[in-house]
Motif scaffolding. Structure first.
Motif, PDB file in Angstrom:
ATOM      1  N   GLU A  64      56.132 -66.620 -65.099  1.00 49.02           N
ATOM      2  CA  GLU A  64      55.948 -66.813 -66.540  1.00 49.02           C
ATOM      3  C   GLU A  64      54.534 -67.291 -66.852  1.00 49.02           C
ATOM      4  O   GLU A  64      53.938 -66.885 -67.853  1.00 49.02           O
ATOM      5  N   VAL A  65      53.995 -68.148 -65.981  1.00 45.70           N
ATOM      6  CA  VAL A  65      52.623 -68.619 -66.197  1.00 45.70           C
ATOM      7  C   VAL A  65      51.644 -67.460 -66.067  1.00 45.70           C
ATOM      8  O   VAL A  65      50.699 -67.332 -66.871  1.00 45.70           O
ATOM      9  N   GLU A  77      52.296 -64.268 -66.584  1.00 48.84           N
ATOM     10  CA  GLU A  77      52.468 -63.391 -67.738  1.00 48.84           C
ATOM     11  C   GLU A  77      51.811 -63.973 -68.983  1.00 48.84           C
ATOM     12  O   GLU A  77      51.186 -63.246 -69.774  1.00 48.84           O
ATOM     13  N   ALA A  78      51.932 -65.281 -69.160  1.00 46.56           N
ATOM     14  CA  ALA A  78      51.289 -65.918 -70.311  1.00 46.56           C
ATOM     15  C   ALA A  78      49.772 -65.807 -70.227  1.00 46.56           C
ATOM     16  O   ALA A  78      49.096 -65.545 -71.236  1.00 46.56           O
ATOM     17  N   ALA A  79      49.230 -65.978 -69.033  1.00 50.40           N
ATOM     18  CA  ALA A  79      47.789 -65.839 -68.866  1.00 50.40           C
ATOM     19  C   ALA A  79      47.337 -64.409 -69.106  1.00 50.40           C
ATOM     20  O   ALA A  79      46.274 -64.170 -69.698  1.00 50.40           O
ATOM     21  N   GLN A  80      48.163 -63.439 -68.699  1.00 50.21           N
ATOM     22  CA  GLN A  80      47.828 -62.043 -68.925  1.00 50.21           C
ATOM     23  C   GLN A  80      47.861 -61.713 -70.413  1.00 50.21           C
ATOM     24  O   GLN A  80      47.012 -60.970 -70.918  1.00 50.21           O
ATOM     25  N   MET A  81      48.816 -62.273 -71.130  1.00 49.09           N
ATOM     26  CA  MET A  81      48.886 -62.050 -72.573  1.00 49.09           C
ATOM     27  C   MET A  81      47.717 -62.689 -73.304  1.00 49.09           C
ATOM     28  O   MET A  81      47.292 -62.208 -74.357  1.00 49.09           O
ATOM     29  N   ASP A  82      47.186 -63.771 -72.731  1.00 42.59           N
ATOM     30  CA  ASP A  82      46.025 -64.427 -73.333  1.00 42.59           C
ATOM     31  C   ASP A  82      44.719 -63.731 -73.000  1.00 42.59           C
ATOM     32  O   ASP A  82      43.648 -64.183 -73.439  1.00 42.59           O
ATOM     33  N   ARG A  98      43.020 -64.671 -63.132  1.00 44.38           N
ATOM     34  CA  ARG A  98      44.317 -65.266 -62.778  1.00 44.38           C
ATOM     35  C   ARG A  98      44.305 -65.746 -61.333  1.00 44.38           C
ATOM     36  O   ARG A  98      44.885 -66.787 -61.005  1.00 44.38           O
TER      37      ARG A  98
END
Length: 315
Positions: A208-209, A211-216, A223
């Motif tokens: 989840e971390v 994925e959140a970094a990828q969305m940001d 990453r």
């Protein structure tokens, strides 16, 4: 303003009970006594015997049963004043640092590969590395000696078929190519441990971390640098430390390559140098002195990591 009457009416505070002292539970320490005793006997006795031997003098008379006289620190003075000793030390440190770095880089790359492929491919990679890791050293060295044989070696035949001049090229005659072959063999045998250890650390990184970094907007290298590496840094630290220690004390691979046809004095590392002094020259005192030096050197290298661990625990 508080009056005397109000003070008299106010209820007095009850005295606080004295804090009870915690009783020490000696049960965990008692359970550790057998393990500590075995560890002290298994490690302490050889170390003490080695230190005593390093302060004695062994010659022809000792081979016929006479007691070895004590010379105290004369062996260490002779050892540290020998230029060849420092050549071997520098060669060993350079070899272990380069080999450990290459091993960790390749192991991390394979761990990232296992973490990104599907289950079937991951199992194939893991089985292949387990087979390489489980192969006995002598059996593996037999295969590697055949691959780099200067007359019938597969490596020379392959490079020659590519148009390169490697016909009857002796890889073990030149010290530089000798240590290149040794590094390839040591890395091949050590990469599975690093890859499995780092892969175990990668499984603890939250998806989840990432994925959140990828969305940001964080890209793959970002990453890797700011999320993955900081989270697996403890695993990388202990793996790199273990590899440095193991590669500093490497013996079997170097000795078997030397027996294949290289000049021992030009390719000695600390492990083979100790063997040459003890078994080859029957100078067990000097061999023990070098062994004690290697122990101190290993502790010095490990201390930096242990100190960092203590600082992290305190913080």
């Amino acid at each position: 303003m508080t009056t005397t009457q109000d003070t008299a009416i106010a209820p007095a505070r009850a005295p606080q009970p004295a804090p009870r002292k915690k009783k020490l539970n000696f049960t965990p320490y008692a359970l550790l006594i057998p393990a500590v005793a075995i560890l002290v006997l298994a490690l302490g006795y050889p170390i003490v015997w080695q230190i005593i031997t390093s302060m004695q003098s062994f010659g022809l008379a000792q081979q016929f049963g006479q007691a070895a006289p004590f010379v105290w620190f004369d062996n260490y003075i002779t050892l540290f004043s020998d230029p060849y000793m420092w050549v071997v030390v520098g060669r060993s440190i350079a070899f272990c640092l380069v080999t450990a770095a290459v091993t960790v880089v390749i192991g991390v790359a394979l761990a990232l590969l296992m973490n990104s492929v599907n289950k079937v491919v991951r199992i194939i990679i893991q089985i292949s590395m387990l087979l390489a890791w489980a192969m006995p050293v002598v059996a593996a060295m037999t295969v590697w000696n055949w691959l780099f044989d200067w007359r019938r070696g597969v490596v020379n035949a392959t490079l020659t078929s590519w148009g390169l001049d490697f016909q009857n090229h002796n890889w073990l005659q030149n010290p530089l190519s000798f240590f290149f072959v040794a590094m390839v063999i040591v890395v091949w045998m050590s990469v599975p441990f690093v890859a499995f250890s780092v892969f175990a650390g990668l499984t603890q990184v939250s998806g989840e971390v990432l994925e959140a970094a990828q969305m940001d907007g964080a890209k793959g290298p970002q990453r890797m640098r700011y999320i993955i590496l900081p989270m697996i840094r403890p695993v990388l630290g202990i793996v790199l430390l273990l590899q440095i220690i193991w590669d500093l004390r490497v013996f079997t691979q170097i000795k078997l390559l030397q027996d294949k046809g290289s000049i021992a004095s030009e390719t000695n590392l600390l492990g083979t140098y100790i063997y040459q002094l003890g078994v080859g020259s029957s100078d067990f005192a000097m061999a023990s002195a070098v062994s004690v030096f290697v122990l101190v050197l290993t502790i010095a290298i490990s201390w930096f990591y242990v100190r960092n661990l203590l600082k992290e625990d305190e913080s």
